[in-house]
Design a protein around this motif. Structure first.
Motif, PDB file in Angstrom:
ATOM      1  N   PRO A 103       0.691  -1.301   0.020  1.00 52.60           N
ATOM      2  CA  PRO A 103       0.073   0.261  -0.095  1.00 52.60           C
ATOM      3  C   PRO A 103       1.039   1.296  -0.002  1.00 52.60           C
ATOM      4  O   PRO A 103       0.450   2.197  -0.709  1.00 52.60           O
ATOM      5  CB  PRO A 103      -0.938  -0.018   1.030  1.00 52.60           C
ATOM      6  N   MET A 104       1.801   1.202   0.558  1.00 50.17           N
ATOM      7  CA  MET A 104       2.812   2.415   0.642  1.00 50.17           C
ATOM      8  C   MET A 104       3.404   2.612  -0.809  1.00 50.17           C
ATOM      9  O   MET A 104       3.421   3.839  -1.078  1.00 50.17           O
ATOM     10  CB  MET A 104       4.104   2.200   1.671  1.00 50.17           C
ATOM     11  N   THR A 106       2.106   1.812  -3.545  1.00 51.11           N
ATOM     12  CA  THR A 106       0.939   2.057  -4.321  1.00 51.11           C
ATOM     13  C   THR A 106       0.790   3.588  -4.275  1.00 51.11           C
ATOM     14  O   THR A 106       0.301   4.287  -5.098  1.00 51.11           O
ATOM     15  CB  THR A 106      -0.279   1.227  -4.054  1.00 51.11           C
ATOM     16  N   GLU A 107       0.628   3.938  -2.968  1.00 52.57           N
ATOM     17  CA  GLU A 107       0.224   5.306  -2.385  1.00 52.57           C
ATOM     18  C   GLU A 107       1.376   6.296  -3.080  1.00 52.57           C
ATOM     19  O   GLU A 107       1.025   7.209  -3.740  1.00 52.57           O
ATOM     20  CB  GLU A 107       0.273   5.572  -0.996  1.00 52.57           C
ATOM     21  N   ARG A 109       3.011   5.861  -5.905  1.00 50.55           N
ATOM     22  CA  ARG A 109       2.678   5.705  -7.269  1.00 50.55           C
ATOM     23  C   ARG A 109       1.751   6.725  -7.589  1.00 50.55           C
ATOM     24  O   ARG A 109       1.736   7.572  -8.481  1.00 50.55           O
ATOM     25  CB  ARG A 109       2.494   4.432  -7.942  1.00 50.55           C
ATOM     26  N   ASP A 110       0.496   6.616  -6.802  1.00 44.23           N
ATOM     27  CA  ASP A 110      -0.582   7.381  -7.074  1.00 44.23           C
ATOM     28  C   ASP A 110      -0.323   8.999  -6.881  1.00 44.23           C
ATOM     29  O   ASP A 110      -0.999   9.794  -7.598  1.00 44.23           O
ATOM     30  CB  ASP A 110      -1.733   7.093  -6.216  1.00 44.23           C
ATOM     31  N   ALA A 111       0.535   9.233  -5.791  1.00 48.88           N
ATOM     32  CA  ALA A 111       1.004  10.646  -5.748  1.00 48.88           C
ATOM     33  C   ALA A 111       1.742  11.420  -6.654  1.00 48.88           C
ATOM     34  O   ALA A 111       1.339  12.260  -7.301  1.00 48.88           O
ATOM     35  CB  ALA A 111       1.602  10.765  -4.328  1.00 48.88           C
TER      36      ALA A 111
END
Length: 120
Positions: A103-104, A106-107, A109-111
């Motif tokens: 999740p870290m 992925t977060e 990447r999304d940012a």
């Protein structure tokens, strides 16, 4: 070089830095997800290979940090943490360690994806 390799090389060569960054994160996420599945399926060699690919990507992201930006120190620390967790997951073949960092990553990447959209 086969046609697929030529296509992939051309794709990478024409990506913007933001697109390349997102592609690297996407590949790391894919490899971690594959490693989780491989560990759960007891396919240790494939799990090892996927974890090593994810680690190589994290190394590449870390190596290309620009030290002139304040956020670089924080990202370097995160990348170091991810590397340590990837090593632990590889040694222990523990999917929970991978599920902890996924999740870290992925977060992040999304940012970067959102930041890339705002720069356009």
């Amino acid at each position: 070089m086969n046609p697929y390799q030529k296509y992939m090389q051309q794709s990478v060569n024409t990506m913007t830095p933001a697109q390349l960054l997102i592609a690297l994160y996407d590949k790391a996420i894919t490899e971690i997800n594959k490693a989780i599945i491989f560990i759960e399926d007891k396919d240790i060699p494939k799990a090892h290979n996927s974890i090593m690919r994810a680690s190589d990507i994290i190394d590449a992201l870390d190596a290309h940090l620009k030290v002139k930006y304040e956020i670089s120190d924080n990202l370097a620390a995160l990348y170091q943490y991810f590397r340590e967790k990837l090593v632990q997951a590889n040694v222990k073949k523990d999917p929970e360690i991978l599920k902890e960092i996924l999740p870290m990553i992925t977060e992040l990447r999304d940012a970067f994806y959102e930041a890339g959209k705002q720069v356009k």
